[in-house]
Design an enzyme around this catalytic site. Sequence first.
Site, PDB file in Angstrom:
ATOM      1  CD  GLU A  44       0.441   5.396  -0.896  1.00 41.16           C
ATOM      2  OE1 GLU A  44       1.252   5.329   0.041  1.00 41.16           O
ATOM      3  OE2 GLU A  44      -0.791   5.468  -0.723  1.00 41.16           O
ATOM      4  CG  HIS A  94      -1.922   1.109   1.247  1.00 40.26           C
ATOM      5  ND1 HIS A  94      -2.955   1.172   2.132  1.00 40.26           N
ATOM      6  CD2 HIS A  94      -2.019   2.244   0.505  1.00 40.26           C
ATOM      7  CE1 HIS A  94      -3.661   2.283   1.932  1.00 40.26           C
ATOM      8  NE2 HIS A  94      -3.107   2.947   0.958  1.00 40.26           N
ATOM      9  CG  HIS A 123       2.538   8.355   2.606  1.00 46.52           C
ATOM     10  ND1 HIS A 123       2.076   8.668   3.871  1.00 46.52           N
ATOM     11  CD2 HIS A 123       1.459   7.901   1.920  1.00 46.52           C
ATOM     12  CE1 HIS A 123       0.765   8.384   3.943  1.00 46.52           C
ATOM     13  NE2 HIS A 123       0.380   7.926   2.770  1.00 46.52           N
TER      14      HIS A 123
END
Length: 247
Positions: free
Chosen positions: A111, A62, A115
């Site tokens: 992502e 993920h 992040h």
Amino acid sequence: MTSPAFLGALCLALSCLGGAHGLWRSDDLEWSKLIMVHHWPATVCQEVESHCKDPPNYWTIHGLWPDKSEVCNRSWPFNPKEIKDLLPDMRRYWPDLLHPSNYSHQFWSHEWKKHGTCAAQLDALNSQRKYFGKSLDLFKALALTSMLQKLGIEPSTDHYYQVSDIRDALVSVYKVVPKVQCFLLEKGQEVQLLGQIELCFSKDLQLWNCSHAAEPAARRQEAWPNLGLHVCEDGPVLYPPLNETKL
Ligand SMILES: *[C@@H]1O[C@H](CO)[C@@H](O)[C@H](O)[C@H]1NC(C)=O
Ligand SMILES: *[C@@H]1O[C@H](CO)[C@@H](O)[C@H](O)[C@H]1NC(C)=O
Ligand SMILES: *[C@@H]1O[C@H](CO)[C@@H](O)[C@H](O)[C@H]1NC(C)=O
């Protein structure tokens, strides 16, 4: 000796902050841990009722998330050209389960922005090539799918596992406390489905406990809005096989 049950309770009661999206503002850049978030495609595809197409029969990535910061650099856009050599592995191990035919790499872009730009504070992760490459390396080194298999934990429709058994098994292999997350399948009775497994790393990329007594209390968290992903409650959990996801 700390009993495994205690560890489980600890993980429920304390931080396990992993996917606590949105709790921190983007100007809060302090983080101390990286969380390798694996998800189980059969569960994700069942819960989200999306357009999953031939989801893989192994745990996929993920994301690799710093624990306490998000969106650290808005002026650093995702650029798939920088990870060209990684694309075969990216498609295989980090697929966009929910939008399998979206070729704009929206998932990876998300992502990276949310992040990756924070993880990039580390020299070891300070480019897109390094961030995605290292994520793949860590994922392969953990080899979660085959570890679970070796531990005798395999997808099944007619067998419930105990959450504590799964957690203990993971501790026995990785020697650190993981975070095990479930979706609730609401069908009159509440059935938990194994959904995500998080394993944490220190800033020098050593395996690290996902929970520490010093951290603030956990909150229910959401990987995707309204999906009810939460730290599994102690008790039975279903690890659903891929081909029988309609329960
Ligand atoms: C944000 O990313 C851009 C592009 O890589 C870079 O030039 C800039 O220095 C970064 N800003 C910060 C605060 O790191
Ligand atoms: C892929 O996702 C992006 C962002 O959500 C969207 O703008 C685009 O239309 C999608 N493309 C396809 C082919 O679905
Ligand atoms: C991880 O947690 C276990 C159990 O709480 C503890 O015994 C161990 O010392 C911790 N390890 C680290 C590196 O903090």
